[in-house]
Design an enzyme around this catalytic site. Structure first.
Site, PDB file in Angstrom:
ATOM      1  CG  ASP A 186      77.078  -9.242  23.493  1.00  0.00           C
ATOM      2  OD1 ASP A 186      77.504  -8.375  24.273  1.00  0.00           O
ATOM      3  OD2 ASP A 186      77.623  -9.506  22.416  1.00  0.00           O
ATOM      4  CG  ASP A 305      81.425  -5.513  23.246  1.00  0.00           C
ATOM      5  OD1 ASP A 305      82.140  -4.953  22.413  1.00  0.00           O
ATOM      6  OD2 ASP A 305      80.493  -6.266  22.923  1.00  0.00           O
ATOM      7  CG  HIS A 510      76.892  -3.524  25.319  1.00  0.00           C
ATOM      8  ND1 HIS A 510      77.296  -4.136  26.481  1.00  0.00           N
ATOM      9  CD2 HIS A 510      77.271  -4.346  24.317  1.00  0.00           C
ATOM     10  CE1 HIS A 510      77.884  -5.288  26.185  1.00  0.00           C
ATOM     11  NE2 HIS A 510      77.883  -5.430  24.880  1.00  0.00           N
TER      12      HIS A 510
END
Length: 819
Positions: A186, A305, A510
């Site tokens: 991430d 994701d 995200h």
């Protein structure tokens, strides 16, 4: 997020000649081993990476004494949450080095244990009705009988027994699993942007060294663009000075076909909230990066994701050279199990892309027998296709594949009773799926995630910053393009715009735009938005000065005027506010053509001025010849009439612009979720702090304002505005928010009936049901939209517009906007 450096001086005993020697390091903070000024191994206890191989067989000529450095970060694989993973970081948390040792690694014992693990998993998981489970069990039992743990000479015979099982082959019809090394990192989540640079280095240097020892390993990497962004836009020299050797190695393995860049976008962005133009820029910047760095564009869109996928994405993918899509997030659906794993996904214009969800429902597998069996058993398209993906490696916080994962799958490459497992690439998988695609089903419309509905609203400032920056960059590009087309000395600000776009695209990651990130990330994001606004406003001013320089020069004898620009593609007649000669704000009614300008000297007179009057009961009526409204003392609409139709938009006995407060206590994912049961906690906001009063008495503009108390300690102030000739009512709302685990919405019951409401999405619109007939319908109790939602029947309808919100719903005849 601090860093500690350890200097490690090693001396390997000469008696360990011929042995495999490891440096073992165990700490609850992530680390990296440096050797000869280069990173050589990531260390993450949570990612099962706690050793660095010094030598696979110590030779006399090898150095027996050496110096390493270990860079230790004060955060774990999933940040530094206090008490739980998704809690805010604990500033007082201590990190411990628990082990630093020089050890001999017994490879024979390790291989024997992996053999036994696979056999025992087969025995337990294949089931009593399968003879292979008994064959595996008895082989493992024989191995125990043969093996004397005090006598290494017995190990080969024990391993031979396992090899017999592993060498018995499958039939031709067996399902094939395409295993790909994977490491989802991430870009920011439970750690700030800067920490991600180190996470990438730890993970990828480990992958590179795995590839050196395992030439068959392939690794699908979807976040190279992040590092490229940080290199090119913010910290190019810093990163290049720290990891130049690593990036050179990565490029070498890309050329060999082992390190496989995938994705197609700049970052793995949110799949719902970015505008259509932002999504195009995600693909543009991502594909340009692939072309420049690796000589080809990407044919797979890789977004495993994010929290749902817009129905516009297939068209955008196709327009950017992508025909394949992989994700797995819909396996998180809370209500309905998605009916496919391999299918065609069709967008709002009919564009189709081949889509695959790894049937194991994860992007972080470990290569276990259980995962292989689940991949086959769970596959909802058995019979239509006979191939599927398995992504293995620690993810989210990085980590990636391990040697043990590879060694497990080597034993399952073609073992009777288990699916066939081959190390593969995305292209190999999708190529075979394309050949098998004749019987695949088609899913039309959005891929809606029935979870994380709160991310449409969480962190209001981030949502507002995103929308404002998208608007500013649009206006800058329109005006700069017109200035360039006009000729002269104007230089189109391409490099500045690219920098600003990349900042905005980064913030659309995200876990950033959805608001599901720690406070440090929010602060970084807001700084980037402020930079975009500041620099964008300056670029806009420069473009206007060049485009309109003649118009801006005062001419002798002419009345001083105001230059008004319209950057939208339709003519607009609106009331504007302008600064007069004395510095006072005055109003003017102006008409400006599409993508054009007007000089306002003598303002237009409205065909009918706005009339505002207060009634005896404290309510206020406003009318402008187009619409007429009536507001009660709490600012609620009791009537909204389109005068031509003589039809009221507000049902009898109902009030629109009704604020309502809901409880917001989700099952777990606090920043992500709002559950359906929150609807049962609805409480209308009725505590009046300041009753409705007239703010502007009419003419070109009429308005009224009021204040409410929300919950225990929050306040809301709103001004309701009606302009001359305007067919809509505006609401300027200021909220001082001090509530916890509460959810504020505003509701508009309307006098229109339809089984579907219409919502704006990227470059189009989407219809969703206003009823809850099925579980698929009520799972959409909270949805997302961009600038408007609409409820219309034949000949009449009402639209609710916004300038910075995304969460919405339409149930029955009530339009609701989540604030």
């Amino acid at each position: 997020w601090d860093t500690c450096w350890f200097k490690v001086e090693l001396s390997i005993p000469p008696a360990w000649a011929g042995r495999e020697v490891h440096f073992v390091w165990e700490s609850d903070g992530e680390g990296m081993v440096w050797r000869d000024a280069q990173p050589v191994q990531g260390l993450t206890k949570e990612g099962e990476k706690t050793s660095y191989i010094l030598t696979s067989s110590l030779k006399e000529m090898e150095p027996h004494s050496l110096t390493l450095y270990v860079e230790l970060a004060c955060n774990g694989l999933f940040g530094a949450g206090k008490g739980s993973m998704i809690a805010p970081p604990d500033p007082d948390r201590r990190f411990t080095l628990s082990k630093a040792e020089l050890v001999v690694f017994n490879r024979d014992v390790y291989e024997l244990l992996v053999d036994l693990e696979i056999l025992l998993d087969m025995a337990q998981l294949l089931g009593e009705e399968n003879q292979r489970s008994f064959q595996a069990l008895y082989a493992a039992n024989q191995m125990i009988n043969v093996c004397d743990v005090t006598d290494p000479s017995t190990f080969p015979a024990a391993r031979d027994l396992a090899a017999v099982i592993f060498s018995q082959r499958n039939g031709e019809s067996q399902h094939t699993i395409h295993a790909m090394g994977h490491c989802h990192i991430d870009s920011a989540w439970l750690w700030p942007y800067e920490e991600t640079i180190r996470k990438c280095a730890r993970s990828w240097v480990t992958v590179v060294h795995l590839m050196e020892r395992n030439p068959e390993l392939t690794f699908a990497c979807s976040q190279l663009r992040l590092v490229s962004l940080l290199w090119q836009a913010q910290q190019f020299e810093w990163v290049r000075s720290w990891y130049p050797g690593l990036y050179a190695q990565i490029r070498d393995f890309v050329a060999k076909g082992q390190f496989v860049p995938v994705g197609g976008t700049w970052v793995e962005m949110d799949g719902n909230l970015p505008s259509g133009e932002s999504m195009v820029r995600q693909f543009l910047q991502g594909q340009r990066f692939f072309q420049e760095q690796f000589g080809r564009i990407c044919s797979e869109f890789w977004l495993p994701d994010t929290f749902g996928y817009s129905a516009q994405l297939p068209q955008l993918m196709r327009g950017c050279g992508i025909s394949r899509f992989l994700t797995q997030k819909l396996s998180w659906n809370l209500v309905n199990a998605f009916p496919h794993h391999t299918f065609f996904w069709e967008g709002i214009d009919g564009s189709r892309v081949l889509t695959h969800f790894p049937p194991g429902d994860s992007y972080g597998m470990h290569g276990r027998v259980e995962e292989m069996l689940k991949t086959v058993k769970n596959n909802k398209d058995k019979g239509r296709v006979n191939h599927s993906a398995l992504l293995f490696g620690f993810g989210d916080g990085g980590g990636g594949p391990t040697q043990k994962m590879l060694d497990r799958m080597k034993r399952m490459s073609d073992t009777d009773g288990l699916p066939r497992v081959q190390i593969s690439t995305p292209d190999q998988l999708f190529s075979v799926l394309e050949k098998e695609s004749s019987q695949l089903c088609t899913w039309v419309g959005e891929l809606f995630l029935e979870l994380h509905n709160g991310t449409y609203t969480t962190q209001a400032q981030i949502k507002k910053g995103n929308r404002e920056c998208e608007r500013i960059l649009h206006d800058v590009e329109v005006l700069s393009t017109l200035a360039l087309a006009r000729g002269g000395a104007f230089q189109y600000p391409a490099s500045q715009l690219q920098h600003l776009w990349r900042l905005l695209l980064l913030n659309q990651f995200h876990d950033v735009l959805p608001g599901s990130c720690i406070q440090l990330v929010v602060e970084d994001a807001l700084k980037y938005y402020a930079e975009i606004c500041r620099a964008g406003t300056q670029l806009q001013e420069e473009a206007v000065q060049s485009l309109c320089r003649d118009l801006l020069q005062p001419k002798a004898g002419s009345t001083e005027g105001t230059l008004v620009l319209n950057t939208l593609p339709w003519e607009r007649t609106e009331v504007i506010s302008r600064t007069g000669p004395a510095g006072t704000e005055t109003l003017a009614l102006v008409t400006v053509p599409s993508m054009g300008y007007a000089i306002v000297r003598e303002p237009l007179l409205p065909p009918q001025p706005v009339a505002v009057r207060k009634k005896d009961d404290g309510s206020i009526a406003m009318e402008n010849g187009v619409i007429a409204v009536c507001l009660d003392v709490m600012g609620r609409l009791t009537s909204l009439r389109l005068l031509d139709s003589e039809r009221d938009s507000v049902p009898d006995g109902c009030c629109a612009n009704q604020f309502a407060l809901f409880g917001d206590v989700p099952l777990y994912w606090d920043a992500w979720d709002v559950m359906d049961y929150h609807l049962e906690t609805r409480k209308p906001v009725t505590t009046l702090l300041k009753p409705l009063e007239i703010s502007l008495a009419g003419g070109l503009r009429g308005s009224a304002s009021f204040s409410l108390q929300i919950g225990k300690s929050s306040t809301l102030t709103q001004e309701i505005i009606l302009d001359a000739t305007c067919p809509y009512l505006r609401f300027l709302t200021q909220v001082e928010w001090k509530e916890a685990h509460k959810f504020l919405k505003v509701e508009f019951p309307v006098q229109a009936r339809s089984t579907n409401a219409t919502y704006e999405i990227q470059f189009g619109h989407l219809q969703r049901p206003t009823h809850w007939n099925t579980s698929w319908d009520w799972a959409r109790f909270e949805v997302w939209a961009h600038k408007w939602l609409d409820l219309s029947e034949h000949g009449f309808g009402v639209a609710l517009l916004n300038d910075c919100k995304y969460g919405a719903s339409a149930h029955g005849n009530v339009l609701s906007l989540s604030l």
